[in-house]
Design a protein around this motif. Structure first.
Motif, mmCIF file in Angstrom:
data_model
loop_
_atom_site.group_PDB
_atom_site.id
_atom_site.type_symbol
_atom_site.label_atom_id
_atom_site.label_comp_id
_atom_site.label_asym_id
_atom_site.label_seq_id
_atom_site.Cartn_x
_atom_site.Cartn_y
_atom_site.Cartn_z
ATOM 1 N N ALA A 5 0.827 -1.203 0.000
ATOM 2 C CA ALA A 5 0.000 0.000 0.000
ATOM 3 C C ALA A 5 0.861 1.252 0.000
ATOM 4 O O ALA A 5 0.582 2.220 -0.700
ATOM 5 N N ALA A 6 1.944 1.192 0.767
ATOM 6 C CA ALA A 6 2.829 2.355 0.845
ATOM 7 C C ALA A 6 3.474 2.638 -0.503
ATOM 8 O O ALA A 6 3.735 3.794 -0.849
ATOM 9 N N GLN A 7 3.745 1.588 -1.257
ATOM 10 C CA GLN A 7 4.338 1.800 -2.586
ATOM 11 C C GLN A 7 3.412 2.591 -3.491
ATOM 12 O O GLN A 7 3.846 3.331 -4.358
ATOM 13 N N VAL A 8 2.091 2.354 -3.313
ATOM 14 C CA VAL A 8 1.132 3.028 -4.173
ATOM 15 C C VAL A 8 0.862 4.431 -3.661
ATOM 16 O O VAL A 8 0.900 5.405 -4.412
ATOM 17 N N ASN A 9 0.549 4.533 -2.380
ATOM 18 C CA ASN A 9 0.241 5.828 -1.792
ATOM 19 C C ASN A 9 0.461 5.689 -0.292
ATOM 20 O O ASN A 9 -0.157 4.861 0.367
ATOM 21 N N PHE A 10 1.331 6.500 0.227
ATOM 22 C CA PHE A 10 1.719 6.311 1.620
ATOM 23 C C PHE A 10 0.536 6.480 2.568
ATOM 24 O O PHE A 10 0.438 5.824 3.597
ATOM 25 N N LEU A 11 -0.414 7.342 2.162
ATOM 26 C CA LEU A 11 -1.574 7.581 3.027
ATOM 27 C C LEU A 11 -2.391 6.316 3.247
ATOM 28 O O LEU A 11 -2.930 6.083 4.317
ATOM 29 N N TYR A 12 -2.487 5.481 2.177
ATOM 30 C CA TYR A 12 -3.215 4.213 2.325
ATOM 31 C C TYR A 12 -2.640 3.432 3.506
ATOM 32 O O TYR A 12 -3.367 2.894 4.343
ATOM 33 N N ALA A 13 -1.304 3.362 3.526
ATOM 34 C CA ALA A 13 -0.656 2.572 4.568
ATOM 35 C C ALA A 13 -0.921 3.179 5.944
ATOM 36 O O ALA A 13 -1.155 2.460 6.914
ATOM 37 N N VAL A 14 -0.926 4.510 5.992
ATOM 38 C CA VAL A 14 -1.137 5.161 7.290
ATOM 39 C C VAL A 14 -2.515 4.811 7.836
ATOM 40 O O VAL A 14 -2.665 4.371 8.977
ATOM 41 N N PHE A 15 -3.527 4.951 6.980
ATOM 42 C CA PHE A 15 -4.882 4.684 7.464
ATOM 43 C C PHE A 15 -5.070 3.207 7.805
ATOM 44 O O PHE A 15 -5.704 2.861 8.800
ATOM 45 N N ALA A 16 -4.494 2.334 6.955
ATOM 46 C CA ALA A 16 -4.651 0.911 7.232
ATOM 47 C C ALA A 16 -3.965 0.547 8.541
ATOM 48 O O ALA A 16 -4.453 -0.298 9.298
ATOM 49 N N ALA A 17 -2.850 1.214 8.813
ATOM 50 C CA ALA A 17 -2.120 0.901 10.049
ATOM 51 C C ALA A 17 -2.939 1.256 11.278
ATOM 52 O O ALA A 17 -2.802 0.623 12.328
ATOM 53 N N ILE A 18 -3.825 2.259 11.143
ATOM 54 C CA ILE A 18 -4.713 2.568 12.262
ATOM 55 C C ILE A 18 -5.519 1.333 12.625
ATOM 56 O O ILE A 18 -5.740 1.016 13.795
ATOM 57 N N GLY A 19 -5.927 0.596 11.587
ATOM 58 C CA GLY A 19 -6.690 -0.622 11.822
ATOM 59 C C GLY A 19 -5.902 -1.633 12.635
ATOM 60 O O GLY A 19 -6.456 -2.327 13.489
ATOM 61 N N VAL A 20 -4.602 -1.713 12.359
ATOM 62 C CA VAL A 20 -3.770 -2.661 13.115
ATOM 63 C C VAL A 20 -3.778 -2.289 14.588
ATOM 64 O O VAL A 20 -3.915 -3.148 15.469
ATOM 65 N N ILE A 21 -3.660 -1.002 14.841
ATOM 66 C CA ILE A 21 -3.632 -0.570 16.240
ATOM 67 C C ILE A 21 -4.971 -0.860 16.908
ATOM 68 O O ILE A 21 -5.037 -1.405 18.008
ATOM 69 N N LEU A 22 -6.037 -0.498 16.196
ATOM 70 C CA LEU A 22 -7.364 -0.720 16.779
ATOM 71 C C LEU A 22 -7.594 -2.202 17.062
ATOM 72 O O LEU A 22 -8.246 -2.560 18.034
ATOM 73 N N SER A 23 -7.033 -3.065 16.208
ATOM 74 C CA SER A 23 -7.294 -4.491 16.400
ATOM 75 C C SER A 23 -6.712 -4.944 17.738
ATOM 76 O O SER A 23 -7.311 -5.765 18.431
ATOM 77 N N SER A 24 -5.556 -4.421 18.115
ATOM 78 C CA SER A 24 -5.054 -4.847 19.427
ATOM 79 C C SER A 24 -5.912 -4.277 20.542
ATOM 80 O O SER A 24 -6.079 -4.908 21.570
ATOM 81 N N VAL A 25 -6.538 -3.127 20.289
ATOM 82 C CA VAL A 25 -7.407 -2.579 21.335
ATOM 83 C C VAL A 25 -8.583 -3.511 21.584
ATOM 84 O O VAL A 25 -8.809 -3.976 22.693
ATOM 85 N N TYR A 26 -9.332 -3.823 20.518
ATOM 86 C CA TYR A 26 -10.543 -4.600 20.792
ATOM 87 C C TYR A 26 -10.234 -6.028 21.209
ATOM 88 O O TYR A 26 -10.925 -6.587 22.055
ATOM 89 N N MET A 27 -9.189 -6.615 20.657
ATOM 90 C CA MET A 27 -8.905 -8.001 21.022
ATOM 91 C C MET A 27 -8.403 -8.099 22.459
ATOM 92 O O MET A 27 -8.862 -8.927 23.240
ATOM 93 N N LEU A 28 -7.432 -7.236 22.794
ATOM 94 C CA LEU A 28 -6.852 -7.349 24.134
ATOM 95 C C LEU A 28 -7.852 -6.941 25.205
ATOM 96 O O LEU A 28 -7.880 -7.501 26.294
ATOM 97 N N TRP A 29 -8.724 -6.000 24.853
ATOM 98 C CA TRP A 29 -9.740 -5.584 25.807
ATOM 99 C C TRP A 29 -10.682 -6.756 26.102
ATOM 100 O O TRP A 29 -11.050 -7.033 27.236
ATOM 101 N N MET A 30 -11.048 -7.482 25.036
ATOM 102 C CA MET A 30 -11.906 -8.636 25.251
ATOM 103 C C MET A 30 -11.202 -9.675 26.116
ATOM 104 O O MET A 30 -11.775 -10.232 27.051
ATOM 105 N N VAL A 31 -9.917 -9.918 25.809
ATOM 106 C CA VAL A 31 -9.163 -10.913 26.571
ATOM 107 C C VAL A 31 -9.115 -10.509 28.037
ATOM 108 O O VAL A 31 -9.346 -11.322 28.932
ATOM 109 N N GLN A 32 -8.884 -9.231 28.246
ATOM 110 C CA GLN A 32 -8.784 -8.766 29.626
ATOM 111 C C GLN A 32 -10.090 -8.995 30.377
ATOM 112 O O GLN A 32 -10.105 -9.518 31.485
ATOM 113 N N ARG A 33 -11.226 -8.640 29.731
ATOM 114 C CA ARG A 33 -12.501 -8.759 30.428
ATOM 115 C C ARG A 33 -12.905 -10.218 30.634
ATOM 116 O O ARG A 33 -13.617 -10.554 31.564
ATOM 117 N N THR A 34 -12.446 -11.085 29.723
ATOM 118 C CA THR A 34 -12.883 -12.476 29.795
ATOM 119 C C THR A 34 -11.984 -13.316 30.697
ATOM 120 O O THR A 34 -12.458 -14.139 31.477
#
Lengths: 501, 488
Positions: free
Chosen positions: A404-433
């Protein structure tokens, strides 16, 4: 008849034979279908060697006539792109059969018969080279899943099953029209032949035709992927399906869509794909972030994992539409990763459900103290899913972001937000469970893994680690075929110029 | 011009199936009062065997194709195909009828005689090469069907059904006859080939307004018979009210025959003026599909649901007609063959579920069928998946060929809208499967006795044919393709 044909026949024959087994002997049914699926898996391992030695070309090809007019052929073959998806399907089938061993207690025979029918359908889609045959298998894979969700699912199962069926039907209706149109244009349903004609300039689609045909196929595949905003069937179907259904749905059936994008949309309609890439990538990135945000607020574990799939599959689509070698490799690798790690997540959630009979995160807490091994497995899978280095998803996500970065760096930036968010929702669930106080229901009912459950989880964990540190065992075959596809996407004219030089 | 009215043996041979069936039906009528109350089963056997013999005769007659009776009828591949199709539909109908009639205490020879007469009419319809002959066939088939629709004469709904069918049917045939009269008045012929010749002749100087009006009048008659919009209103009421086996028969036999004559008239006599009727057919095809499918969504009665579904299927076949090509004709033929099997199959199951007095024809009566009668549920699932158009069933290839023909004729929009319609249709067929497989049977449900031998035979035969045509469609399609070009 070669190994691949036999591999296709086994689940079909297994399905018919299972129907003939006596209804009042569920143990026999379970053992028989497990046996059949294991044979299929072992045989499929035999495919690896020959394909890997020549991954850019079709191996195990069979091409015989099915229907004389219009010429419909049974044309199947395997290359580096389909190889691992075939093995993913045969690998997961015995696992989901074992997962359902205790959980499915009524109408056992039908359940396992449908699982084998499903395997037949998806294998067919991954190996079909004739567009008509592809469509036939595409629809066949729909029927068993509909029954799996509708009969053995949770409370809202019927709604979910019908929604799933109708969404896919609507998409495939347009795909069938596009397939017939292509046939009228080219005189064949055979994909390699069609590509060859395109390369030689004997089959040319003008801009409008290319656009609409691309869109018809894309729409069918995007529903299956599912790409935002066509994803609304997915949380229902995943959330309501029995564990085995959720696993097969997430790990294999969603891949039919992304596989179709790579196998059909890119090479056949390269021009149109390029022109439409911008908004498709936009939708993919929206899906990545939207899926993650919605997953975060889900009180229900299964729906949480389901929304995480929307997010993960957004990565795949993003990778595909970068049209770069790394992006495409990452996308295909991510299909496999998602199959393993999300499959494992659904299985683990199913194991919790079998113990506590609830999918609500709020009903859990402190599972770590009453079932330490189960929690350990869950945490490893979670870490794989959020993309921790040395585990499988990291490799795929990294490659996709790089592409994605090769095509347009912004794509990679926005997609990377998703990576961060994924650890939020997954780890939060793990913590509560798994951490915190242990309610008494959890303490009494949630015990640790049984031998059968170990047998289910260990292969999955092994694969997560292996695919994380040994991606070289898998990627070269994928890359070789992806390079071919990218080559095909170049305009024939441009290539002629290149050849002339 | 002196005409030799004595038919040659060759001509008689070509007409032998119809003669045999008429003879047998008449004999049954004569024998009926002479037989005791418990001796009625033999009439079923007799009509079954005579239909088998008539099928054999049709096959034999196909070996020597050509016209008969001064070109009034013609035996070609097309008519042979439909002759055999309506006879097979008759055989299946008899199989599902016997037990039903005994249960309703209405077993009598007349029923079988009427079925045979109706089939004779349909055979004449499909082989008529002449408008008057066509009308005779149509009336012969229709009048027998009117009586059949009200066969249980003590039943209120049967009476309603028969009366509606009769009144609206006669009205529609009157339109048809009026159209025939106009055509005769302006061209001077009733023979299809002659009409075609006149219309093609640049010197004949025909008034196009009259021709168009005549075509439109005939369209009314045809559209009524195939239940195409806007003349489909009768179908749900009639199908719901008639005895279930009769509905099974009406929804395939007369419909297939009506489509056959529709095709023959359009593709031979009126082919030269196709620009005039093509938009009419296009609109009607689309309206038929939409009305059938969307109305079916909200039905709770299975017979009524299948009635709307049969309207929708008529719409798909109209798409093939709109394509007005040999491929379209072949596609319509294949579709009608698959439709015959899947629809009779579905109605065989409905007949079985309905039981005495047809008290169990609501969708909810199917609840838990997969656990009470797994084999029957599996059969109905095959028929429903085929009606939906899922691969490896006949219905899928039927739709595929029809939409292929539409695309061949450059009717992309009609094909797209038609396919989307079939996705809508999936919803109401799925509802039946949902109830059968995903809902538990309720405790109040009466016991469901095992299906009779006749119903079992019909179900298995229809299911086998549905799956066979779904895997090896070439067998029928090749034949249809060869016989799709008419003798013009």
């Amino acid at each position: 008849m070669n190994l691949l044909d036999i591999l296709l026949i086994i689940p079909a024959a297994g399905f018919l034979l299972t129907l003939l087994l006596p209804k009042d002997n569920p143990a026999l049914v379970r053992n028989f279908t497990l046996f059949v699926s294991l044979i299929a898996f072992v045989l499929s391992l035999g495919l690896i060697g020959p394909v890997q030695s020549n991954p850019g070309h079709m191996t195990f090809e069979t091409n015989t006539q099915w229907i004389e007019y219009p010429s419909i052929r049974y044309h199947v073959g395997l290359d580096g792109l389909s190889l691992w998806l075939v093995i993913l399907s045969t690998f997961l089938t015995p696992i989901v059969i074992l997962v359902s061993w205790k959980y499915i207690q009524n109408r056992v025979k039908e359940f396992y018969a449908f699982l084998l029918a499903l395997l037949f359908g998806v294998l067919g889609v991954f190996v079909a080279l004739d567009l008509f045959l592809f469509f036939v298998f595409w629809e066949i894979s729909l029927v068993p899943m509909y029954f799996l969700v509708g009969i053995w699912g949770h409370d809202k199962r019927i709604y979910a099953a019908v929604k799933f069926f109708l969404y896919t039907m609507a998409g495939s209706a347009l795909m069938l029209i596009a397939i017939i149109y292509l046939y009228n244009k080219s005189g064949t349903f055979d994909m390699p032949l069609m590509l060859d004609m395109m390369q030689k300039g004997r089959l040319a689609l003008n801009g409008t035709e290319g656009f609409w045909l691309f869109l018809a196929f894309f729409f069918a595949f995007a529903i299956k992927v599912p790409l935002f905003p066509l994803h609304t069937w997915l949380p229902d179907a995943h959330g309501e399906a029995p564990t085995a259904g959720s696993v097969m749905l997430a790990s294999v059936l969603l891949k039919l869509g992304t596989y179709g994008l790579v196998r059909i949309c890119l090479p056949l309609f390269g021009e149109a794909a390029r022109q439409n890439a911008a908004w498709i990538i936009g939708l993919a990135i929206t899906g990545i972030i939207y899926g993650a945000l919605v997953a975060m607020v889900q009180p229900n574990m299964k729906r949480l994992v389901a929304y995480s799939s929307v997010s993960h599959l957004g990565f795949v689509v993003l990778g595909v539409f970068t049209f770069t070698q790394v992006g495409l490799d990452g996308a295909v690798y991510q299909m496999l990763n998602h199959g393993i790690s999300t499959g494992a997540l659904f299985i683990l959630v199913g194991m919790l459900y079998e113990r506590r009979h609830s999918l609500e995160i709020a009903d859990y807490g402190g599972v770590g103290t009453s079932a330490p091994w189960l929690s350990t497995m869950f945490v490893i899978t979670t870490l794989a899913s959020v993309g921790l280095p040395l585990l499988n998803n990291f490799v795929g996500e990294f490659l996709v972001l790089q592409g994605a970065a090769q095509v347009n760096f912004l794509y990679a930036v926005f997609a990377a937000i998703g990576v961060i968010l994924s650890s939020v929702y997954m780890l939060w669930m793990v913590q509560r469970t798994f951490y915190g106080e242990t309610p008494s229901e959890v303490k009494h009912h949630v015990n640790d893994l049984s031998a059968r459950e170990w047998a289910v989880l260990v292969p999955l964990i092994v694969m997560m680690v292996w695919m994380g540190i040994g991606s070289q065992s898998f990627l070269p075959a994928v890359s070789a075929q992806n390079a071919q596809i990218l080559e095909l996407m170049k305009k024939p004219a441009a290539k002629e110029v290149a050849n002339a030089r | 011009m002196p005409v030799n009215f004595m038919p040659t043996p060759q001509e008689l041979f070509r007409f032998a199936p119809e003669m045999l069936l008429t003879l047998v039906a008449t004999i049954i009528m004569v024998l009926e009062p002479l037989s005791g109350a418990d001796g009625k089963r033999k009439f079923a056997v007799i009509s079954f065997l005579s239909l088998a013999a008539a099928i054999a005769l049709s096959v034999a007659a196909a070996g020597d194709p050509g016209a008969a009776f001064s070109s009034m009828i013609v035996v070609d591949g097309f008519s042979t195909f439909f002759r055999i199709l309506v006879m097979v539909a008759g055989v299946l109908t008899i199989l599902i009828s016997t037990n039903y009639l005994r249960m309703e205490e209405h077993e009598s020879g007349e029923y079988y005689a009427l079925v045979l007469f109706s089939i004779v009419g349909q055979c004449i319809m499909v082989s008529a090469n002449e408008l008057i002959m066509l009308f005779i066939g149509l009336e012969c088939s229709s009048i027998a069907s009117y009586v059949l629709a009200g066969f249980l004469r003590d039943d209120k709904r049967n009476n309603e059904s028969a009366l509606k069918y009769f009144l609206l049917g006669s009205f529609a045939t009157a339109f048809l006859l009026y159209g025939v009269a106009w055509i005769y008045g302006t061209t001077g012929y009733t023979n299809l080939s002659e009409i075609r010749r006149v219309l093609l002749d640049p010197n004949s100087n025909q008034n196009m307004v009259v021709i168009s009006a005549a075509t439109a009048l005939m369209f009314v008659g045809f559209a009524f018979k195939v239940s195409a919009a806007p003349f489909q209103m009768w179908a749900p009421d009639v199908y719901q009210g008639a005895p279930a086996p009769v509905t099974a028969f009406m929804s395939v036999g007369p419909k297939a025959a009506a489509f056959a004559m529709f095709l023959r008239v359009l593709m031979t006599a009126f082919e030269p003026v196709k620009d005039r009727w093509e938009p009419l057919l296009w609109t009607s095809a689309l309206a038929t599909m939409v009305i059938g499918n969307f109305a079916a969504l909200r039905q709770t009665n299975i017979k009524r649901l299948l009635a709307y579904s049969s309207i929708a299927h008529a719409g798909y076949i109209m798409v093939a007609l709109t394509a007005h090509s040999d491929i379209g004709t072949a596609a319509a033929m294949f579709y009608l063959a698959s439709y015959t099997f899947m629809n009779i199959g579905a109605f065989a199951v409905v007949t079985y579920i309905a039981r005495k007095g047809e008290r169990h024809v609501e969708i909810q009566d199917l609840a838990g069928l997969s656990q009470r009668r797994p084999v029957v549920a599996a059969m109905l699932t095959i028929f429903l998946l085929s009606l939906t158009g899922i691969p490896l069933t006949a219905g899928f290839f039927g739709k595929f060929y029809i939409f292929k023909a539409a695309l061949d004729a450059n009717m992309v929009w009609l094909a797209v809208l038609g396919m989307l319609n079939s996705a809508v249709a999936a919803y109401y067929y799925l509802r039946l499967i949902v109830v059968m497989y995903m809902q538990a049977p309720s405790d109040e449900m009466e016991e469901l006795p095992a299906p009779s031998v006749g119903i079992q035979a019909a179900m298995f035969a229809a299911a086998a044919a549905t799956v066979f045509l779904g895997v090896f469609p070439s067998v029928v399609l090749d034949y249809a393709g060869k016989s799709a070009s008419f003798i013009r």
